[in-house]
Design a protein around this motif. Structure first.
Motif, mmCIF file in Angstrom:
data_model
loop_
_atom_site.group_PDB
_atom_site.id
_atom_site.type_symbol
_atom_site.label_atom_id
_atom_site.label_comp_id
_atom_site.label_asym_id
_atom_site.label_seq_id
_atom_site.Cartn_x
_atom_site.Cartn_y
_atom_site.Cartn_z
ATOM 1 N N GLU A 137 0.821 -1.213 0.000
ATOM 2 C CA GLU A 137 0.000 0.000 0.000
ATOM 3 C C GLU A 137 0.854 1.262 0.000
ATOM 4 O O GLU A 137 0.418 2.318 -0.466
ATOM 5 C CB GLU A 137 -0.938 0.007 1.213
ATOM 6 N N ARG A 176 -5.213 1.829 2.614
ATOM 7 C CA ARG A 176 -6.106 1.137 1.684
ATOM 8 C C ARG A 176 -7.267 2.061 1.305
ATOM 9 O O ARG A 176 -7.688 2.108 0.137
ATOM 10 C CB ARG A 176 -6.626 -0.146 2.333
ATOM 11 N N SER A 223 -7.695 3.682 -2.590
ATOM 12 C CA SER A 223 -8.845 3.138 -3.328
ATOM 13 C C SER A 223 -9.418 4.201 -4.261
ATOM 14 O O SER A 223 -9.249 5.403 -4.038
ATOM 15 C CB SER A 223 -9.930 2.665 -2.354
ATOM 16 N N ARG A 232 -14.958 2.195 0.181
ATOM 17 C CA ARG A 232 -13.629 2.380 0.762
ATOM 18 C C ARG A 232 -13.696 3.026 2.144
ATOM 19 O O ARG A 232 -12.742 2.933 2.927
ATOM 20 C CB ARG A 232 -12.754 3.227 -0.158
ATOM 21 N N TRP A 271 -12.873 0.905 5.059
ATOM 22 C CA TRP A 271 -11.467 0.840 5.478
ATOM 23 C C TRP A 271 -11.131 1.987 6.420
ATOM 24 O O TRP A 271 -10.372 1.820 7.387
ATOM 25 C CB TRP A 271 -10.552 0.879 4.259
#
Length: 696
Positions: A122, A169, A173, A180, A183
């Motif tokens: 990431e 993340r 996204s 998202r 997350w």
């Protein structure tokens, strides 16, 4: 229309799967060995036992979530709490499932390895760098040791890494994907969990908030993004990264206090109101007491400043010496002190200065804020008094005494004004347990205060009570709370003495709100520190970096089987931090270098006993940084193919060395197999390492 056949396509990262399986194997394999208490398990174990029995305790080392996770593992294994965590090396009985006691920390430590792999990806680096970072954590002996026992560092690191991975993340996204934000929510939950395990999690949480703020600032300057979209993103970030963590942090305490409803070993740290809300202990004494203090009430007055032990306003049949050790004279009147034990001489009677009666009227006349009273000592009938005579140990303050008329030019000054400073209204009635009062001396405006200084032999080393003139302030040393209370019914001295010796309780319940308990408990955890003594394996932060120290976690009672906390990988993986040239390395530097600094530098300022395991969260950021820096050097700084191959060979050699270190130190990491004294000495790579062995 539905088309056949139905197909499902899935992608599986075999490297991620491999490091996950290896991590589970290295952390969970043989988890029940050794079958005895290891190092700080002797510290956390009693808390787990108290959870099993629902008994209240206070641990100033951190919030309750980590302890509750350990207790959950014990509960899953059927642990009933009936084990005495008396010493390191104490054998667990056959009925205790050692594996489940250590399962959740080990699982958290195992999941740290795949999390580092995913976090490296990431951050924008290759899967090869991610594999390198994962291998560094996988083969790190100190992280393995810390994960395999009933300790908290593995859980702290797990939630810390999960928070950063979830946030990145979310950040990486596609912006049109509203899913998202799940997350982002997970990141906030993980931040709260990290802080809930240990206060050091706050360092990583603040770092993540800083990263989110930078990203939000950049988004505000991006003209391609609409104002409404920016506003929504900022609101959701505030909700997920600020509001949710705070609410969850409070929730951890709610669960903690819901479980621990019985009186426990640390009750004396808490206020009378808090203690009375617990089942057993003080509540057995205070149940059913009259709520409102009245004229004629018999009370004990506890000082709010008496920590860690409680103490009560006290007097006894002994006078102050005519002269103190420094030559100063005293009033030679009856001593008034603060006594840290329950005693019949702690009882006082609230008297109306205009009347002689020492019994409660029918109906009772309550004492209110601002009323002037006299306090009569129950056993000696002396009135609480103060005057312009220096206190024995605090000459800047006035002496407090039980007045004796010696027929000299020292008139009685025994009037006190009741100041209820946690009142809700000006006419507030003085209440048992709930009200915190200041007793202001009417003649001099001095306030009755616990100085906290121990008196000499002539006062039996009890604590000094003084009257001190203060301009302002509501410090705990000025506050007094009625703890035990009953309505007096006997006017004669002998009958009153018999009444004071009798029990006070009736079976009526009294509770305080969760918020009152939460605020008090949080304040105690932050301010009340248990006494710390020098530990054999304590160390300084600089010794962590230079690897001058280790910790012997466990040694078998009769053989050389042992577990040591060592960190040989640290020496092999420390690399200098290069300048941040490209923008993707800004995030790397912020997370890794910032994470190391936030989790290491605070220890340089701490005045407390520290150990090598305190360095493990910072060490994880170094392991995350090293492969990424190697990739940066290989890709952007080395133009020659030969140099790149040379760097690859060096990196491979380092990984082989790390694996060999892990392999050679396995007997010290897992506590088996047993090594001879010569073999143990061969593993003493630093003279400062303390490796234990028995000569035969």
């Amino acid at each position: 229309m539905l088309r056949l056949p139905l197909l499902v396509t899935a992608q599986l990262d075999l490297l991620l799967l491999l490091v996950t399986l290896l991590s589970l194997w290295t952390r969970l394999g043989g988890l029940g060995h050794p079958g005895s208490v290891v190092f700080d398990e002797v510290y956390y174990g009693p808390f787990v036992s108290l959870y099993m029995k629902g008994k209240f305790f206070v641990d100033d080392s951190g919030p309750p979530l980590g302890h509750m996770i350990l207790a959950l593992g014990a509960y899953l294994g059927g642990f009933d709490g009936n084990f005495v965590w008396s010493r390191i090396g104490a054998e667990f009985p056959c009925g205790v499932s050692v594996w489940t006691l250590r399962l959740l920390p080990a699982l958290g430590g195992a999941l740290c390895v795949p999390l580092v792999y995913l976090l490296t990806v990431e951050l924008g680096f290759s899967h090869l760098s991610a594999l390198g970072a994962a291998l560094l954590l996988l083969l790190e002996n100190s992280l393995i040791v810390q994960s395999r026992f009933m300790l908290l560092e593995a859980l702290l690191i797990f939630f810390m890494l999960l928070a950063f991975f979830s946030y990145l993340r979310f950040h990486n996204s596609p912006s049109r994907s509203w899913s998202r934000f799940c997350w982002l929510l997970l990141s906030g939950v993980s931040c709260s969990a990290a802080v809930g395990v240990k206060y050091m999690g706050l360092s990583s949480y603040l770092l993540l908030l800083g990263l989110a703020s930078v990203h939000s600032w950049r988004q505000m300057g991006n003209r391609a993004v609409g104002h409404l979209s920016v506003f929504i993103h900022c609101v959701l970030k505030v909700l997920c990264l600020l509001v949710v963590p705070v609410l969850l942090y409070v929730f951890w305490f709610y669960v903690h206090l819901s479980i621990l409803q019985h009186s426990g070993p640390h009750d004396q740290l808490m206020s009378s109101a808090f203690q009375a809300s617990l089942q057993g202990g003080l509540s057995r004494i205070t149940k059913g007491q009259p709520l409102e203090v009245a004229y004629g009430s018999q009370v004990t007055l506890r000082s709010s400043a008496s920590q860690p032990l409680p103490c009560w306003l006290h007097s006894h049949k002994a006078n102050y010496p005519i002269r103190y050790e420094d030559g100063r004279g005293s009033s030679h009147q009856q001593q008034v002190t603060c006594y840290p034990f329950k005693d019949v001489n702690n009882w006082w009677i609230i008297k109306d200065p205009g009347r002689q009666e020492l019994v409660v009227d029918t109906p009772p006349r309550p004492v209110r804020h601002g009323d002037v009273i006299q306090l009569v000592h129950g056993m000696t009938s002396r009135l609480l008094n103060s005057h312009d005579v220096a206190a024995p140990m605090s000459p800047q303050a006035q002496e407090v005494s039980g007045y004796i008329d010696f027929n000299v030019s020292m008139a009685a000054q025994n009037l006190w004004r009741v100041d209820i400073y946690n009142r809700e209204a000006e006419s507030e009635v003085w209440k048992t347990i709930r009200s915190e009062v200041r007793l202001v001396h009417v003649n001099t405006s001095a306030v009755l205060k616990l100085s906290g200084v121990a008196l000499p032999d002539w006062a039996f080393h009890q604590l000094e009570v003084v009257a001190e003139k203060l301009q302002k302030g509501h410090g705990s040393s000025l506050a007094w709370t009625v703890e035990e209370h009953r309505y007096g019914t006997s006017q004669e001295q002998k009958e009153r003495e018999a009444e004071l010796h009798s029990p006070t309780h009736i079976n009526v319940d009294r509770k305080i709100s969760f918020w009152s308990k939460f605020i008090e408990l949080q304040w105690k955890m932050l301010t009340v520190k248990q006494e710390e003594s020098e530990h054999k394996y304590s160390s300084s932060p600089l010794e962590w970096v230079t690897m001058e120290t280790n910790i012997a976690y466990w040694l078998h009672a009769s053989t050389n089987f042992q577990v040591l906390l060592l960190d040989p990988v640290l020496v092999l993986t420390r690399l200098p931090v290069s300048a941040e040239v490209w923008q993707r390395f800004v995030c790397l530097g912020f997370v890794c270098v910032g994470g190391w600094m936030m989790n290491f530098l605070p220890f340089l300022l701490m005045d407390r006993t520290l150990f090598l395991y305190h360095y493990l969260p910072a060490l994880c950021y170094l392991h995350l940084l090293s492969p990424a820096l190697l990739e940066h050097v290989h890709t952007h700084l080395l133009s020659s193919r030969t140099l790149r191959r040379g760097l690859g060979l060096c990196a491979s050699a380092v990984l082989v060395s790390i694996f060999l270190s892990y392999w050679y130190l396995c007997p010290l990491t897992y506590g088996c197999p047993e090594l001879s004294a010569n073999q143990l000495l061969a593993l003493k790579w630093r003279d400062s390492w303390d490796i234990l062995y028995r000569r035969r």
